[in-house]
Design an enzyme around this catalytic site. Structure first.
Site, PDB file in Angstrom:
ATOM      1  N   TYR A   1      -4.003   9.076   4.643  1.00 40.18           N
ATOM      2  CA  TYR A   1      -4.030   8.446   3.316  1.00 40.18           C
ATOM      3  C   TYR A   1      -5.234   7.515   3.186  1.00 40.18           C
ATOM      4  CZ  TYR A   1      -2.709   5.702  -0.766  1.00 40.18           C
ATOM      5  OH  TYR A   1      -2.714   5.076  -1.989  1.00 40.18           O
TER       6      TYR A   1
ATOM      7  N   SER B   1      -7.773   2.810  -3.470  1.00 42.11           N
ATOM      8  CA  SER B   1      -6.797   1.910  -2.848  1.00 42.11           C
ATOM      9  C   SER B   1      -7.568   0.928  -1.984  1.00 42.11           C
ATOM     10  CB  SER B   1      -5.821   2.696  -1.963  1.00 42.11           C
ATOM     11  OG  SER B   1      -5.080   1.813  -1.137  1.00 42.11           O
TER      12      SER B   1
HETATM   13  N1  LIG Z   1       1.759   1.771  -5.300  1.00 43.93           N
HETATM   14  C1  LIG Z   1       0.862   1.304  -4.438  1.00 43.93           C
HETATM   15  O1  LIG Z   1       1.146   0.424  -3.614  1.00 43.93           O
HETATM   16  C2  LIG Z   1      -0.548   1.839  -4.467  1.00 43.93           C
HETATM   17  C3  LIG Z   1      -1.543   1.136  -3.771  1.00 43.93           C
HETATM   18  C4  LIG Z   1      -2.840   1.584  -3.807  1.00 43.93           C
HETATM   19  C5  LIG Z   1      -3.164   2.712  -4.529  1.00 43.93           C
HETATM   20  N2  LIG Z   1      -2.183   3.385  -5.182  1.00 43.93           N
HETATM   21  C6  LIG Z   1      -2.571   4.584  -5.923  1.00 43.93           C
HETATM   22  O2  LIG Z   1      -2.126   4.481  -7.259  1.00 43.93           O
HETATM   23  C7  LIG Z   1      -2.018   5.799  -7.825  1.00 43.93           C
HETATM   24  C8  LIG Z   1      -0.704   5.923  -8.548  1.00 43.93           C
HETATM   25  O3  LIG Z   1       0.363   5.877  -7.612  1.00 43.93           O
HETATM   26  P1  LIG Z   1       1.685   5.069  -7.901  1.00 43.93           P
HETATM   27  O4  LIG Z   1       1.642   3.821  -7.122  1.00 43.93           O
HETATM   28  O5  LIG Z   1       1.951   4.972  -9.356  1.00 43.93           O
HETATM   29  O6  LIG Z   1       2.752   6.012  -7.164  1.00 43.93           O
HETATM   30  P2  LIG Z   1       3.887   6.925  -7.813  1.00 43.93           P
HETATM   31  O7  LIG Z   1       4.776   6.094  -8.660  1.00 43.93           O
HETATM   32  O8  LIG Z   1       4.470   7.647  -6.642  1.00 43.93           O
HETATM   33  O9  LIG Z   1       3.077   7.914  -8.745  1.00 43.93           O
HETATM   34  C9  LIG Z   1       2.282   8.932  -8.201  1.00 43.93           C
HETATM   35  C10 LIG Z   1       1.804   9.842  -9.298  1.00 43.93           C
HETATM   36  O10 LIG Z   1       1.080  10.924  -8.703  1.00 43.93           O
HETATM   37  C11 LIG Z   1       1.647  12.142  -9.148  1.00 43.93           C
HETATM   38  N3  LIG Z   1       1.620  13.154  -8.097  1.00 43.93           N
HETATM   39  C12 LIG Z   1       1.958  12.999  -6.790  1.00 43.93           C
HETATM   40  N4  LIG Z   1       1.843  14.173  -6.140  1.00 43.93           N
HETATM   41  C13 LIG Z   1       1.423  15.094  -7.054  1.00 43.93           C
HETATM   42  C14 LIG Z   1       1.109  16.486  -7.011  1.00 43.93           C
HETATM   43  N5  LIG Z   1       1.243  17.174  -5.879  1.00 43.93           N
HETATM   44  N6  LIG Z   1       0.708  17.071  -8.135  1.00 43.93           N
HETATM   45  C15 LIG Z   1       0.590  16.391  -9.291  1.00 43.93           C
HETATM   46  N7  LIG Z   1       0.871  15.075  -9.398  1.00 43.93           N
HETATM   47  C16 LIG Z   1       1.281  14.427  -8.303  1.00 43.93           C
HETATM   48  C17 LIG Z   1       3.071  11.820  -9.517  1.00 43.93           C
HETATM   49  O11 LIG Z   1       3.540  12.764 -10.441  1.00 43.93           O
HETATM   50  P3  LIG Z   1       5.135  13.059 -10.581  1.00 43.93           P
HETATM   51  O12 LIG Z   1       5.727  11.805 -11.094  1.00 43.93           O
HETATM   52  O13 LIG Z   1       5.177  14.201 -11.523  1.00 43.93           O
HETATM   53  O14 LIG Z   1       5.589  13.384  -9.204  1.00 43.93           O
HETATM   54  C18 LIG Z   1       2.935  10.433 -10.126  1.00 43.93           C
HETATM   55  O15 LIG Z   1       2.545  10.507 -11.467  1.00 43.93           O
HETATM   56  C19 LIG Z   1      -2.197   6.756  -6.652  1.00 43.93           C
HETATM   57  O16 LIG Z   1      -3.529   7.244  -6.662  1.00 43.93           O
HETATM   58  C20 LIG Z   1      -1.967   5.877  -5.428  1.00 43.93           C
HETATM   59  O17 LIG Z   1      -2.615   6.367  -4.266  1.00 43.93           O
HETATM   60  C21 LIG Z   1      -0.899   2.974  -5.188  1.00 43.93           C
END
Ligand SMILES: NC(=O)c1ccc[n+]([C@@H]2O[C@H](COP(=O)([O-])OP(=O)(O)OC[C@H]3O[C@@H](n4cnc5c(N)ncnc54)[C@H](OP(=O)(O)O)[C@@H]3O)[C@@H](O)[C@H]2O)c1
Length: 186
Positions: free
Chosen positions: A80, A66
């Site tokens: 985080y 991130s």
């Molecule tokens: N969105 C942003 O603004 C942003 C910015 C920077 C970095 N990121 C990073 O991008 C990546 C993807 O996140 P996203 O934005 O797509 O958010 P998201 O829509 O909330 O997706 C998060 C993913 O992580 C999985 N997950 C969360 N907790 C878990 C656990 N305890 N065990 C197994 N799986 C788990 C979820 O699985 P389930 O669906 O099964 O719960 C989902 O597939 C993450 O590494 C996040 O830190 C996101």
């Protein structure tokens, strides 16, 4: 942890955030759960796959970090941001260790992206993040292309690249914490 079948591509994407509140307001156990998912699982899965990848002389690892991992100190996001700083450092160091092995490690450092992330984090009002917000598809595509090209790092989007560059000239720690925290404060 051991992995049975040969893995050609490992994408460590799973993570969640606790954002907008200071550590003293976290629910008991939440920090530990976040470190387990964002740091320990990613490190263990990488370790479990990398030996076999190196032995076979090929493999691609993509760790989702991130832009928060670069912003230090990051306001009201200490667990985080620190978990993502680990992903940045771990991935960049591993990329160097893997030089010449046929295996590559890339980290993708998105900024605010339209996903379920902020809902899960309990941040309902994301208007202050909107100027930097990207759609998920171009972020994922940039990460995929960087992984396939074997690049060590990918920062998608102009605003995120600018943020990364600005960190080199941040006037003070207090300014950095205040400016970053304003966007996600509840
Ligand atoms: N969105 C942003 O603004 C942003 C910015 C920077 C970095 N990121 C990073 O991008 C990546 C993807 O996140 P996203 O934005 O797509 O958010 P998201 O829509 O909330 O997706 C998060 C993913 O992580 C999985 N997950 C969360 N907790 C878990 C656990 N305890 N065990 C197994 N799986 C788990 C979820 O699985 P389930 O669906 O099964 O719960 C989902 O597939 C993450 O590494 C996040 O830190 C996101």
């Amino acid at each position: 942890m051991t992995v049975e079948a040969p893995i050609d591509y490992l994408v460590n994407n799973a993570a969640f955030g606790i954002v907008g509140i200071p550590l003293q307001q976290y629910a008991q156990g939440d920090l530990s759960r976040m470190v387990q998912v964002n740091v320990t699982a990613l490190a263990e899965l990488t370790e479990a796959c990398v030996r076999d990848m190196v032995a076979r002389g090929s493999g691609r690892i993509l760790n989702v970090s991130s832009i928060s991992g670069y912003v230090v100190p990051h306001g009201v996001e200490c667990g985080y941001a620190a978990s993502k700083a680990f992903v940045v450092s771990f991935s960049e160091c591993l990329a160097q260790d893997l030089r010449g092995t046929g295996v590559t490690c890339t980290h993708l450092a998105p900024g605010p992206t339209r996903t379920e992330f902020f809902d899960t984090a309990g941040l309902t009002d994301t208007r202050r993040l909107e100027p930097m917000m990207m759609d998920a598809a171009p972020v994922a595509r940039a990460g995929y292309e960087a992984m396939m090209a074997g690049k060590p790092a990918c920062i998608p989007g102009v605003a995120n690249k600018l943020m990364r560059a600005m960190m080199r000239f941040a006037p003070s720690r207090r300014f950095t914490a205040l400016a970053s925290g304003m966007a996600v404060r509840r």
